[in-house]
Scaffold this motif. Sequence first.
Motif, PDB file in Angstrom:
ATOM      1  N   LEU A 254       2.882  -4.171   4.220  1.00  0.00           N
ATOM      2  CA  LEU A 254       3.525  -4.422   5.514  1.00  0.00           C
ATOM      3  C   LEU A 254       4.351  -5.709   5.443  1.00  0.00           C
ATOM      4  O   LEU A 254       5.490  -5.770   5.932  1.00  0.00           O
ATOM      5  N   ALA A 255       3.772  -6.752   4.808  1.00  0.00           N
ATOM      6  CA  ALA A 255       4.492  -8.020   4.679  1.00  0.00           C
ATOM      7  C   ALA A 255       5.756  -7.835   3.836  1.00  0.00           C
ATOM      8  O   ALA A 255       6.817  -8.397   4.149  1.00  0.00           O
ATOM      9  N   LEU A 256       5.648  -7.033   2.771  1.00  0.00           N
ATOM     10  CA  LEU A 256       6.823  -6.773   1.926  1.00  0.00           C
ATOM     11  C   LEU A 256       7.913  -6.060   2.728  1.00  0.00           C
ATOM     12  O   LEU A 256       9.102  -6.346   2.584  1.00  0.00           O
ATOM     13  N   GLN A 257       7.480  -5.108   3.563  1.00  0.00           N
ATOM     14  CA  GLN A 257       8.447  -4.408   4.421  1.00  0.00           C
ATOM     15  C   GLN A 257       9.191  -5.400   5.300  1.00  0.00           C
ATOM     16  O   GLN A 257      10.407  -5.347   5.441  1.00  0.00           O
ATOM     17  N   LEU A 258       8.416  -6.310   5.894  1.00  0.00           N
ATOM     18  CA  LEU A 258       8.994  -7.305   6.786  1.00  0.00           C
ATOM     19  C   LEU A 258       9.983  -8.169   6.011  1.00  0.00           C
ATOM     20  O   LEU A 258      11.101  -8.442   6.467  1.00  0.00           O
ATOM     21  N   ALA A 259       9.560  -8.572   4.812  1.00  0.00           N
ATOM     22  CA  ALA A 259      10.418  -9.416   3.977  1.00  0.00           C
ATOM     23  C   ALA A 259      11.719  -8.684   3.638  1.00  0.00           C
ATOM     24  O   ALA A 259      12.806  -9.262   3.697  1.00  0.00           O
TER      25      ALA A 259
ATOM     26  N   GLU B  14      -2.013  -7.101  12.459  1.00  0.00           N
ATOM     27  CA  GLU B  14      -0.945  -8.060  12.757  1.00  0.00           C
ATOM     28  C   GLU B  14       0.330  -7.711  11.987  1.00  0.00           C
ATOM     29  O   GLU B  14       1.434  -7.813  12.513  1.00  0.00           O
ATOM     30  N   GLY B  15       0.170  -7.271  10.755  1.00  0.00           N
ATOM     31  CA  GLY B  15       1.338  -6.890   9.952  1.00  0.00           C
ATOM     32  C   GLY B  15       2.089  -5.739  10.589  1.00  0.00           C
ATOM     33  O   GLY B  15       3.327  -5.767  10.703  1.00  0.00           O
ATOM     34  N   LEU B  16       1.343  -4.739  11.044  1.00  0.00           N
ATOM     35  CA  LEU B  16       1.971  -3.580  11.674  1.00  0.00           C
ATOM     36  C   LEU B  16       2.652  -3.988  12.984  1.00  0.00           C
ATOM     37  O   LEU B  16       3.778  -3.549  13.271  1.00  0.00           O
ATOM     38  N   ALA B  17       1.964  -4.855  13.749  1.00  0.00           N
ATOM     39  CA  ALA B  17       2.529  -5.297  15.025  1.00  0.00           C
ATOM     40  C   ALA B  17       3.889  -5.969  14.796  1.00  0.00           C
ATOM     41  O   ALA B  17       4.870  -5.657  15.483  1.00  0.00           O
ATOM     42  N   ARG B  18       3.941  -6.851  13.798  1.00  0.00           N
ATOM     43  CA  ARG B  18       5.197  -7.563  13.552  1.00  0.00           C
ATOM     44  C   ARG B  18       6.294  -6.599  13.122  1.00  0.00           C
ATOM     45  O   ARG B  18       7.437  -6.686  13.567  1.00  0.00           O
ATOM     46  N   LEU B  19       5.918  -5.639  12.254  1.00  0.00           N
ATOM     47  CA  LEU B  19       6.905  -4.659  11.791  1.00  0.00           C
ATOM     48  C   LEU B  19       7.428  -3.798  12.944  1.00  0.00           C
ATOM     49  O   LEU B  19       8.624  -3.524  13.035  1.00  0.00           O
ATOM     50  N   LEU B  20       6.526  -3.392  13.815  1.00  0.00           N
ATOM     51  CA  LEU B  20       6.932  -2.544  14.941  1.00  0.00           C
ATOM     52  C   LEU B  20       7.858  -3.318  15.876  1.00  0.00           C
ATOM     53  O   LEU B  20       8.868  -2.787  16.350  1.00  0.00           O
ATOM     54  N   ASP B 108      -1.337   4.821   4.752  1.00  0.00           N
ATOM     55  CA  ASP B 108      -0.240   4.305   3.934  1.00  0.00           C
ATOM     56  C   ASP B 108       1.132   4.527   4.574  1.00  0.00           C
ATOM     57  O   ASP B 108       2.072   3.800   4.285  1.00  0.00           O
ATOM     58  N   ARG B 109       1.222   5.554   5.424  1.00  0.00           N
ATOM     59  CA  ARG B 109       2.519   5.913   6.008  1.00  0.00           C
ATOM     60  C   ARG B 109       3.106   4.791   6.850  1.00  0.00           C
ATOM     61  O   ARG B 109       4.312   4.761   7.065  1.00  0.00           O
ATOM     62  N   ILE B 110       2.258   3.885   7.334  1.00  0.00           N
ATOM     63  CA  ILE B 110       2.794   2.845   8.219  1.00  0.00           C
ATOM     64  C   ILE B 110       3.727   1.902   7.457  1.00  0.00           C
ATOM     65  O   ILE B 110       4.548   1.223   8.061  1.00  0.00           O
ATOM     66  N   ALA B 111       3.597   1.876   6.136  1.00  0.00           N
ATOM     67  CA  ALA B 111       4.459   0.975   5.371  1.00  0.00           C
ATOM     68  C   ALA B 111       5.905   1.488   5.336  1.00  0.00           C
ATOM     69  O   ALA B 111       6.834   0.716   5.143  1.00  0.00           O
ATOM     70  N   ASP B 112       6.072   2.802   5.515  1.00  0.00           N
ATOM     71  CA  ASP B 112       7.435   3.334   5.644  1.00  0.00           C
ATOM     72  C   ASP B 112       7.763   3.308   7.133  1.00  0.00           C
ATOM     73  O   ASP B 112       7.641   4.305   7.842  1.00  0.00           O
ATOM     74  N   ILE B 113       8.187   2.139   7.585  1.00  0.00           N
ATOM     75  CA  ILE B 113       8.195   1.867   9.024  1.00  0.00           C
ATOM     76  C   ILE B 113       9.192   2.742   9.789  1.00  0.00           C
ATOM     77  O   ILE B 113       8.913   3.151  10.911  1.00  0.00           O
ATOM     78  N   THR B 114      10.334   3.075   9.174  1.00  0.00           N
ATOM     79  CA  THR B 114      11.324   3.889   9.894  1.00  0.00           C
ATOM     80  C   THR B 114      10.745   5.268  10.209  1.00  0.00           C
ATOM     81  O   THR B 114      10.822   5.745  11.342  1.00  0.00           O
TER      82      THR B 114
END
Lengths: 421, 225
Positions: A254-259, B14-20, B108-114
């Motif tokens: 997730l952090a890498l995505q953000l970066a 927290e990581g997901l929240a920031r990405l969203l 794992d799918r959450i990492a592909d945020i789009t």
Amino acid sequence: MVSSDPRFWEPWSIAGDAILVGLLGTGVVLLIRRLRHATVATRRAFAPVLVTAALGLLGLCVVLAMDAAGLQTEGSVALWVADALYAAIPLAFLVGLLRMRWRRAVVADLVVELGSAPGPANVRDAIALALRDPTLEVAYWLPDAERFVDPGGQAVAVEETPSRAVSMLEHESERVAALLHDPSLRDDARLLDAVCAAATLALENVRLQADLRAQLAEVRASRARIVAAGDAERRRLERDLHDGAQQRLLGIRLALQLARSRVPGDAPKGTESLLADADAEVVAALAELRSLARGIHPAILTEEGLAPALEALARRAPLPVALHACGERLPPDVEATSYFVAAEALANCVKHAHARNATIEVARRNSCVVIDIVDDGRGGADPRGHGLNGLRDRVESQDGSLVVESSPGAGTRVRAEIPCA
Amino acid sequence: MRVIIADDAAVVREGLARLLVENEVDVVATAGDGQQLLRLVDAQLPDVAILDIRMPPSYTNEGMLAAEQIRQDHPTVGTMLLSQYVEVSLALRLLTDPAERIGYLLKDRIADITEFVSALHRVASGGVVVEPTLVDELLTARANPDPLAVLTPREYEVLALVAGGKTDRGIAAELVVTRKTVESHVRRILAKLDLPEDTAENRRIHAVLTFLRHSRTGAASSPRP
């Protein structure tokens, strides 16, 4: 000349008769007094003498009474019977002695009997029979606990009382057991000693067998505990991997995505692809970790049970697997063992048997879970192969059994039966 | 779109929240367990609740129970279940008739945020999202005799998309054909598999998934929803 006068002989004859009556009477009284406190065995040994002497005494009294009444005794049946009885007294002694010896021969029988049918109940019965004491009890000595117990394992008080005698049985100066018996058995000390000696050997055997059984039970229990502890440890490891490393790696992704989304347009060339590579590495690490966790202990087995776990196993298998399993939950150790048997057998179908199809069947039969894994491969599996042996150990740790049928060309069937209340 | 995130792992939450947030999703709250999530959903009525299936205290199916509670109490709130591994029976329990406003994806799918955000939108607008690997696993390596052998390769392709929660329109776009073509494919597939023809797409997904599951394990031949 003098001897031909009956009147001369009469006083002597009367005196002789009186002495005879006195001797016989004294003998009978002594015998009765002795027998009153004697063992059954002694009583039986002396009974012939007592009976013969008493009858002889009676016969003599009858003859004397007939004499006194002036009846003709010469040649009468009573005199003839009385004489025969006197003559029989030594014979009766002989019979009694033979019976005593026969009693001691019983000890030999006892040894044979104890040797052929060991076991606490048999030992007690055989000793009781040999000593003719139905009240006999055997108390076993527990060296570790330093107390006596009955065959059921209950503590027993072992002490002399007026109605109970105690004979200690010792083997190589180690206490083995105690016999609690009728005190009168002491009268025939030689018989008692012989029986005790025979019983000591038998009881020592019984004790060793009981020791062995207890140790075997303990080894079995400890084997089951080791397997259970191993399972618990596997579950804990799997959970730690899930809650720890896997979540952290996902956090890194997730952090890498953000970066990546924040890489400015004027960033050095290759920054974006470096981040993408890093993400790909984390993805690979996650996949490896997941596969590792599944191998350690599939979470689905803990959470959903055997049938869904086997379903997932069948789905992942590189060959078509038909699954027939009831959905009910079973004890965790039974589910885990069944699962690992299926997983190992299925892996063998693919690795060694080159099977095209496989079937997994799980059924409840009586108080067992029966799991069959059948394939249509080339067969000829080594039932003592490493993987199967490990499985067998595991199944047997739960008092189950594992059978492998694998004739060359006829496919392989692995069947595990696991007790399950 | 307003969402609430429930996950016991802070690093993920927290990581997901920031990405969203970066992707213009309004994260109104985050929760560390199912009970907290239920309270927050009651108070905030988000469009979608995103939650992990495994959560404290027992780490078994708290997320699952929380999702069922939310669906019962607040039918307008969508739920997006995240799971560490594919679990068929659990997925089918979630996708029961009438399944709507629900998604089931691997975590794992959450990492592909789009993709994940578009899946959230589909759930928020009443759709069903099914983990693609679940469909893949159901479609591959089935027990013999293979009931799906009667399908043409094209129909097989369409079936996978149907099972994955795609609408007829979505399938048409994916395969670059007209919607009418897709509809006729779907009718033929359902007829061949002896499944009831149902115009409601979400029910259709359930029927197809159930069929695939049973044909996979050989437990039954043609279940009806």
